[in-house]
Design an enzyme around this catalytic site. Sequence first.
Site, PDB file in Angstrom:
ATOM      1  CG  ASP A  35      -1.655  -1.278   1.478  1.00  0.00           C
ATOM      2  OD1 ASP A  35      -1.188  -2.328   1.003  1.00  0.00           O
ATOM      3  OD2 ASP A  35      -2.686  -1.241   2.152  1.00  0.00           O
TER       4      ASP A  35
ATOM      5  CD  GLU B  41      -6.878   0.570   1.207  1.00  0.00           C
ATOM      6  OE1 GLU B  41      -8.014   0.690   0.752  1.00  0.00           O
ATOM      7  OE2 GLU B  41      -6.662   0.370   2.397  1.00  0.00           O
ATOM      8  CG  ASN B  42      -3.872   3.220   2.549  1.00  0.00           C
ATOM      9  OD1 ASN B  42      -3.496   2.057   2.446  1.00  0.00           O
ATOM     10  ND2 ASN B  42      -4.945   3.548   3.271  1.00  0.00           N
TER      11      ASN B  42
ATOM     12  CG  ASN C  62     -10.020  -0.565   3.992  1.00  0.00           C
ATOM     13  OD1 ASN C  62      -9.002  -1.150   3.638  1.00  0.00           O
ATOM     14  ND2 ASN C  62      -9.993   0.427   4.861  1.00  0.00           N
ATOM     15  CG  HIS C  63      -9.043   3.743   2.776  1.00  0.00           C
ATOM     16  ND1 HIS C  63      -9.760   4.641   3.528  1.00  0.00           N
ATOM     17  CD2 HIS C  63      -8.268   3.073   3.655  1.00  0.00           C
ATOM     18  CE1 HIS C  63      -9.419   4.532   4.810  1.00  0.00           C
ATOM     19  NE2 HIS C  63      -8.517   3.574   4.910  1.00  0.00           N
TER      20      HIS C  63
ATOM     21  CG  HIS D 184      -6.889  -4.512   1.359  1.00  0.00           C
ATOM     22  ND1 HIS D 184      -5.675  -3.901   1.224  1.00  0.00           N
ATOM     23  CD2 HIS D 184      -7.658  -3.688   2.109  1.00  0.00           C
ATOM     24  CE1 HIS D 184      -5.712  -2.724   1.847  1.00  0.00           C
ATOM     25  NE2 HIS D 184      -6.903  -2.566   2.393  1.00  0.00           N
TER      26      HIS D 184
ATOM     27  CG  HIS E  30      -6.075  -3.617   5.712  1.00  0.00           C
ATOM     28  ND1 HIS E  30      -6.708  -2.403   5.452  1.00  0.00           N
ATOM     29  CD2 HIS E  30      -6.455  -3.972   6.963  1.00  0.00           C
ATOM     30  CE1 HIS E  30      -7.456  -2.070   6.506  1.00  0.00           C
ATOM     31  NE2 HIS E  30      -7.319  -2.999   7.437  1.00  0.00           N
TER      32      HIS E  30
ATOM     33  CG  HIS F 275      -0.497   0.400   6.122  1.00  0.00           C
ATOM     34  ND1 HIS F 275      -0.900   1.715   6.220  1.00  0.00           N
ATOM     35  CD2 HIS F 275      -1.280  -0.131   5.157  1.00  0.00           C
ATOM     36  CE1 HIS F 275      -1.880   1.962   5.378  1.00  0.00           C
ATOM     37  NE2 HIS F 275      -2.129   0.853   4.706  1.00  0.00           N
TER      38      HIS F 275
HETATM   39  C1  PEP Z   1      -3.831   0.379   7.794  1.00  0.00           C
HETATM   40  C2  PEP Z   1      -5.046   0.068   8.111  1.00  0.00           C
HETATM   41  O1  PEP Z   1      -6.138   0.554   7.507  1.00  0.00           O
HETATM   42  P1  PEP Z   1      -6.379   1.397   6.223  1.00  0.00           P
HETATM   43  O2  PEP Z   1      -7.233   0.547   5.359  1.00  0.00           O
HETATM   44  O3  PEP Z   1      -7.058   2.619   6.774  1.00  0.00           O
HETATM   45  O4  PEP Z   1      -5.071   1.732   5.558  1.00  0.00           O
HETATM   46  C3  PEP Z   1      -5.358  -0.864   9.191  1.00  0.00           C
HETATM   47  O5  PEP Z   1      -6.483  -0.742   9.720  1.00  0.00           O
HETATM   48  O6  PEP Z   1      -4.519  -1.713   9.504  1.00  0.00           O
HETATM   49 MN    MN Z   2      -6.854  -0.957   3.878  1.00  0.00          MN
END
Ligand code: PEP
Ligand code: MN
Length: 273
Positions: free
Chosen positions: A8, A39-40, A67-68, A154, A179, A181
């Site tokens: 990510d 996604e971030n 999710n973003h 993810h 996801h 990170h």
């Molecule tokens: C990094 C995370 O979420 P996000 O999808 O906001 O990046 C997480 O919740 O571990």
């Molecule tokens: Mn995510």
Amino acid sequence: MRFLFLGDMVGRSGRNAVFSALPGLVCDYRLDFVVVNGENSAGGFGITEDIFHETLRAGADVVTTGNHVWDQREALEFAAREERFLRPLNYPKGAPGNGSGLFEAKNGARVLVANIMGRVFMAPDLDDPFACADYLVSACPLGEQADAVIIDFHAEATSEKQSMGHFLDGRASVIVGTHTHVPTADHQILTGGTAYQSDAGMCGDYDSSLGMEKEEPINRFVTKVPRGRFEAAQGPATICGLAVEISDRTGLAEKVSALRIGPRLQEQRPDFW
Ligand SMILES: C=C(OP(=O)(O)O)C(=O)O
Ligand SMILES: [Mn+2]
């Protein structure tokens, strides 16, 4: 087939690190196919069309999300036009865009890529990720319609990710988690020949809380009183990913290595290319 996955991208520093390093990695390692999770990439929250195209120009063949994906509203529109932009495959029927696609690698290999999202500690009302994955690899089997199968899973829960890895072992070339990170040290080739890592980690500033400036997360844990927004950390970023040599004969993994380039984390590069 030489495959590289990058985790990510978080905010400007994560993007800049990828955009400056990826062209050289593609050239130096003679990569055949690259997937980057974006996604971030827009300040930590979603991805814009411009960032998507800049990621392709830097050397990505496909950009995955999570999710973003819809945080930048424009993604709802360009997702339907851009086949190399993937949103989670197990969003309910009718979601814009695609969750998988079949692409041609530089070496001519047919590469099936899918972005699937977990449900544990995530959105529980998603379609079943396991049934979704099973249908996908049955409809486009490795060694038949696809020469390689890459899945960006993810998800938050390591148990869900490890179970997905073993569930698809032997039917996919690579199952890589995203996801959280945080890069996990469990990159390996499973007994059935699938390369697996619970989480590739982020491409972002690791002097942070998951790529976000650390003050507000700490404040919320300590005081339970929000004092501001989460902002993407602006310091120098480390690129994290997974490098896999995929057999041209079987489509299974032959070699796997973590990739970590940048400050704060111990450098890791594939030693087989
Ligand atoms: C990094 C995370 O979420 P996000 O999808 O906001 O990046 C997480 O919740 O571990
Ligand atoms: Mn995510």
